[in-house]
Design a protein around this motif. Sequence first.
Motif, PDB file in Angstrom:
ATOM      1  N   THR A   1      -0.245 -14.284  -0.284  1.00 18.63           N
ATOM      2  CA  THR A   1       0.296 -13.809   0.997  1.00 18.63           C
ATOM      3  C   THR A   1       0.606 -12.324   0.848  1.00 18.63           C
ATOM      4  N   PRO A   2      -0.104 -11.487   1.623  1.00 23.73           N
ATOM      5  CA  PRO A   2       0.070 -10.039   1.467  1.00 23.73           C
ATOM      6  C   PRO A   2       1.175  -9.496   2.377  1.00 23.73           C
ATOM      7  N   CYS A   3       1.393  -8.188   2.308  1.00 20.61           N
ATOM      8  CA  CYS A   3       2.167  -7.493   3.336  1.00 20.61           C
ATOM      9  C   CYS A   3       1.239  -7.288   4.535  1.00 20.61           C
ATOM     10  N   ASP A   4       1.796  -6.916   5.676  1.00 22.32           N
ATOM     11  CA  ASP A   4       0.949  -6.550   6.813  1.00 22.32           C
ATOM     12  C   ASP A   4       0.258  -5.218   6.549  1.00 22.32           C
ATOM     13  N   ALA A   5      -0.953  -5.085   7.080  1.00 23.72           N
ATOM     14  CA  ALA A   5      -1.684  -3.812   7.011  1.00 23.72           C
ATOM     15  C   ALA A   5      -2.550  -3.785   8.270  1.00 23.72           C
ATOM     16  N   SER A   6      -2.056  -3.101   9.288  1.00 21.32           N
ATOM     17  CA  SER A   6      -2.666  -3.227  10.616  1.00 21.32           C
ATOM     18  C   SER A   6      -3.856  -2.292  10.806  1.00 21.32           C
TER      19      SER A   6
ATOM     20  N   VAL B   1     -26.046   2.704  -3.203  1.00 25.06           N
ATOM     21  CA  VAL B   1     -24.626   2.643  -3.574  1.00 25.06           C
ATOM     22  C   VAL B   1     -23.753   2.947  -2.358  1.00 25.06           C
ATOM     23  N   LEU B   2     -22.581   2.315  -2.373  1.00 26.50           N
ATOM     24  CA  LEU B   2     -21.582   2.506  -1.306  1.00 26.50           C
ATOM     25  C   LEU B   2     -20.239   2.746  -1.983  1.00 26.50           C
ATOM     26  N   TRP B   3     -19.310   3.332  -1.225  1.00 29.80           N
ATOM     27  CA  TRP B   3     -17.958   3.513  -1.781  1.00 29.80           C
ATOM     28  C   TRP B   3     -16.933   3.138  -0.713  1.00 29.80           C
ATOM     29  N   GLY B   4     -15.829   2.559  -1.150  1.00 32.35           N
ATOM     30  CA  GLY B   4     -14.741   2.261  -0.215  1.00 32.35           C
ATOM     31  C   GLY B   4     -13.402   2.347  -0.919  1.00 32.35           C
ATOM     32  N   THR B   5     -12.368   2.564  -0.133  1.00 30.10           N
ATOM     33  CA  THR B   5     -11.017   2.693  -0.699  1.00 30.10           C
ATOM     34  C   THR B   5     -10.477   1.369  -1.233  1.00 30.10           C
ATOM     35  N   ASP B   6     -10.901   0.253  -0.600  1.00 30.90           N
ATOM     36  CA  ASP B   6     -10.314  -1.080  -0.820  1.00 30.90           C
ATOM     37  C   ASP B   6      -8.883  -1.166  -0.270  1.00 30.90           C
ATOM     38  N   TRP B   7      -8.478  -0.165   0.535  1.00 29.81           N
ATOM     39  CA  TRP B   7      -7.159  -0.265   1.178  1.00 29.81           C
ATOM     40  C   TRP B   7      -7.084  -1.589   1.947  1.00 29.81           C
ATOM     41  N   PRO B   8      -5.975  -2.257   1.987  1.00 33.64           N
ATOM     42  CA  PRO B   8      -4.662  -2.016   1.382  1.00 33.64           C
ATOM     43  C   PRO B   8      -4.505  -2.602  -0.026  1.00 33.64           C
TER      44      PRO B   8
ATOM     45  N   TRP C   1       0.836  -1.213   0.000  1.00 36.24           N
ATOM     46  CA  TRP C   1       0.000   0.000   0.000  1.00 36.24           C
ATOM     47  C   TRP C   1       0.869   1.260   0.000  1.00 36.24           C
ATOM     48  N   HIS C   2       0.265   2.344  -0.527  1.00 37.50           N
ATOM     49  CA  HIS C   2       0.988   3.604  -0.720  1.00 37.50           C
ATOM     50  C   HIS C   2       1.366   4.212   0.642  1.00 37.50           C
ATOM     51  N   PRO C   3       2.626   4.518   0.860  1.00 36.17           N
ATOM     52  CA  PRO C   3       3.038   4.948   2.200  1.00 36.17           C
ATOM     53  C   PRO C   3       2.736   6.407   2.531  1.00 36.17           C
ATOM     54  N   TRP C   4       2.582   7.271   1.540  1.00 33.00           N
ATOM     55  CA  TRP C   4       2.326   8.687   1.860  1.00 33.00           C
ATOM     56  C   TRP C   4       1.277   9.279   0.911  1.00 33.00           C
ATOM     57  N   PRO C   5       0.036   8.827   1.061  1.00 36.83           N
ATOM     58  CA  PRO C   5      -1.020   9.327   0.169  1.00 36.83           C
ATOM     59  C   PRO C   5      -1.229  10.837   0.317  1.00 36.83           C
TER      60      PRO C   5
END
Length: 305
Positions: A51-56, A253-260, A13-17
């Motif tokens: 297997t992803p990176c961690d995203a806490s 309708v709904l919206w989400g970032t889908d982060w990470p 995921w992007h570190p500095w949005p």
Amino acid sequence: MSLSVKTPGWLDWHPWPAKPVLQLPEGAVDAHCHVFGPAAEFPFAAERKYTPCDASKQQLFALRDHLGFSRNVIVQATCHGADNRAMVDACKTSGGKARGVATVRRSITDQELQELHLAGVRGVRFNFVKRLVDVTPQDELQEIAERIAAWGWHVVVYFEAQDLPELWPFLRRLPTPVVVDHMGRPDVGQAADGPEFGMFLQLMHESDNLWCKVSCPERLSLTGPQALHGERRAYQDVVPFARRVVEAFPSRVLWGTDWPHPNLKGHMPDDGLLVDFIAQIAPTPALRHQLLVDNPMRLYWPEEA
Ligand SMILES: O=C(O)c1cc(C(=O)O)oc(=O)c1
């Protein structure tokens, strides 16, 4: 599969949005995001397909505040299978600012369902995307849907456009509200008013209980431009699809970032620029208020809506 080795090609995921230029309405909900692990505390499921990176949860909550959202809906990611502990822990420690969507098997007990409800879970996710899961038989899913209906929960479904004809009767039978992830993954190389997306719109017209997440342009886009390097009018090829749904069904309708952003290998969007994408698909403050506040509150915090 090793515990800690990320899937080859995996983008973190992007570190500095950026800070979005779009001012989100007061009380906006990011209605589709995930937590991954951290693996040392919440190991990924043995049956996972990546297997992803961690995203806490701390990183998710920091992003929520940075982007200007007030709340999150945390959707169980397939890398955690039906082990909902990471998602439940995030909901429980969010101070009421997060609710969850779980993955459950038919063996779940009534007491376990009650515990999930108390933690803030308000839905279950049925996944039909074969690169992500071994698909669960429909009779098992139907049984789960009937049990969770008693809790006032809903079903979130993730499928790809080519599978809609086969899934249509099953979706029509579900006894709860049904939320479709990422617009049912249309091929945006086809016309937004063409037969493939027309079938999805027809299903929405015929089913008052069907909702749509107008999310994930970064997955669907073929020609961009990507939400990177200050681009605030990203993913032009997805806009006609999402805008059609928002304008035709503003209360579903709904919206989400889908982060990470699981499984992105081409590019990782800047989440701040992704928020600015919303202005293109919900061009008025009234539409944005429904999309980001009224609708998710009705589904996830009905006691406050
Ligand atoms: O398209 C995907 O790869 C994807 C995966 C997951 C998940 O693994 O749960 O969730 C999503 O919303 C999207």
